[in-house]
Structure formats: C-alpha cells, structure tokens
Design a protein around this motif. Structure first.
Motif, PDB file in Angstrom:
ATOM      1  N   THR A  88      52.437  50.205  43.216  1.00 20.51           N
ATOM      2  CA  THR A  88      51.557  49.231  43.852  1.00 20.51           C
ATOM      3  C   THR A  88      50.119  49.665  43.591  1.00 20.51           C
TER       4      THR A  88
ATOM      5  N   ASP B 182      47.137  47.849  45.082  1.00 17.00           N
ATOM      6  CA  ASP B 182      46.476  46.766  45.801  1.00 17.00           C
ATOM      7  C   ASP B 182      44.960  46.759  45.636  1.00 17.00           C
ATOM      8  N   ASP B 183      44.349  47.923  45.478  1.00 13.74           N
ATOM      9  CA  ASP B 183      42.894  48.000  45.325  1.00 13.74           C
ATOM     10  C   ASP B 183      42.479  48.198  43.867  1.00 13.74           C
TER      11      ASP B 183
ATOM     12  N   SER C  32      41.659  42.378  38.522  1.00 15.45           N
ATOM     13  CA  SER C  32      41.967  43.051  39.776  1.00 15.45           C
ATOM     14  C   SER C  32      43.329  42.590  40.288  1.00 15.45           C
ATOM     15  N   ARG C  33      43.951  43.429  41.092  1.00 14.16           N
ATOM     16  CA  ARG C  33      45.264  43.095  41.641  1.00 14.16           C
ATOM     17  C   ARG C  33      45.206  41.799  42.412  1.00 14.16           C
ATOM     18  N   SER C  34      44.108  41.563  43.106  1.00 16.44           N
ATOM     19  CA  SER C  34      43.920  40.337  43.883  1.00 16.44           C
ATOM     20  C   SER C  34      43.648  39.135  42.989  1.00 16.44           C
ATOM     21  N   GLY C  35      43.311  39.383  41.747  1.00 11.63           N
ATOM     22  CA  GLY C  35      43.080  38.293  40.813  1.00 11.63           C
ATOM     23  C   GLY C  35      41.695  37.682  40.862  1.00 11.63           C
ATOM     24  N   ASP C  36      40.814  38.233  41.674  1.00 13.06           N
ATOM     25  CA  ASP C  36      39.507  37.594  41.843  1.00 13.06           C
ATOM     26  C   ASP C  36      38.404  38.198  40.983  1.00 13.06           C
ATOM     27  N   ARG C  37      38.724  39.253  40.256  1.00 14.79           N
ATOM     28  CA  ARG C  37      37.737  39.852  39.375  1.00 14.79           C
ATOM     29  C   ARG C  37      38.373  40.157  38.027  1.00 14.79           C
TER      30      ARG C  37
ATOM     31  N   ASN D 256      52.374  36.796  39.983  1.00 19.23           N
ATOM     32  CA  ASN D 256      52.816  37.753  40.996  1.00 19.23           C
ATOM     33  C   ASN D 256      54.313  37.654  41.263  1.00 19.23           C
TER      34      ASN D 256
ATOM     35  N   TYR E  66      39.679  49.577  41.357  1.00 14.72           N
ATOM     36  CA  TYR E  66      38.991  48.727  40.387  1.00 14.72           C
ATOM     37  C   TYR E  66      37.677  49.372  39.963  1.00 14.72           C
TER      38      TYR E  66
END
Length: 121
Positions: free
Chosen positions: A27, A29-30, A51-56, A73, A101
């Motif tokens: 994992t 996540d950050d 980024s894992r969150s997909g926003d960068r 995902n 990140y």
C-alpha cells in the motif's frame, strides 16, 4: 510485493504503446506509482508518475505531451499510454512505487522487472 509490468514491444517512430503495471502486496496511500526507464549506456530517468490518490501527476520534459498515466483502482493496475514515440524513447521501462509523493518520479521504494520498448523503423 509484486509490480508486474507488461506491454512493451517494437513500434515504429510515431507509433503508440500502452504499458500496464499491476501491483500486489503493498500500500502506498501517500505515495506515487509510475514508470522510469533506462536506455543502454544511460542512467535511470523518471518518465511519468501519478499519486496514489490520482490527483497529482508528473511527466518528464522529454515525454510531455506524449504520455498519459491513469489508474484503475478496482484492478490495482496503472497504465502508461505513450504516443508519438521516438527512437530516443527506446529503453527498458520499469514500473516503480515511492512511499511518499516526491513530485519527481523517484519511484525508488519498490520496482519490478522491466519491459522493453524499442522504437525503430
């Protein structure tokens, strides 16, 4: 930890390829996931990451405007779409993960075996 990369091959200049990377056992996540490459006789070069969150996202100057990275995902799989390929894109491409990140596609915490991309006529 497994990062399974696939999708490399031989393509003519101007052509396209889509690389895939399926991840298991980790994992981040950050962190971020993406691709770096190494051409014969050259050093490691970050290509693109997200980024894992997909926003960068971050793309290297050498590939800006020619690559897109997206993630699914539900499949734990990420994809690198490469268009308008050039002979200088020829390299072994590795999928990698960084725990935090960096904004520079360091991707040096985990990586898998490479997949060869050859751009030649």
């Amino acid at each position: 930890v497994q990062l399974q990369a696939s999708g490399g091959g031989l393509v003519q200049p101007g052509g396209s390829l889509r690389l895939s990377c399926t991840v298991s056992g980790v994992t981040f996540d950050d962190g971020a996931i993406g691709w770096f490459r190494q051409a014969p006789g050259k050093g490691r070069e970050g290509v693109a990451c997200i980024s894992r969150s997909g926003d960068r996202t971050h793309n290297a100057d050498a590939v800006k405007g020619r690559v897109t990275i997206v993630g699914d995902n539900s499949k734990n799989t990420w994809y690198l779409q490469m268009d308008s390929l050039k002979p200088e894109d020829t390299a072994l491409y590795y999928c990698g993960i960084e725990d935090y990140y960096s904004g520079a596609c360091d991707l040096d915490d985990y990586w898998g075996q490479g997949t060869l991309v050859t751009v030649s006529s």
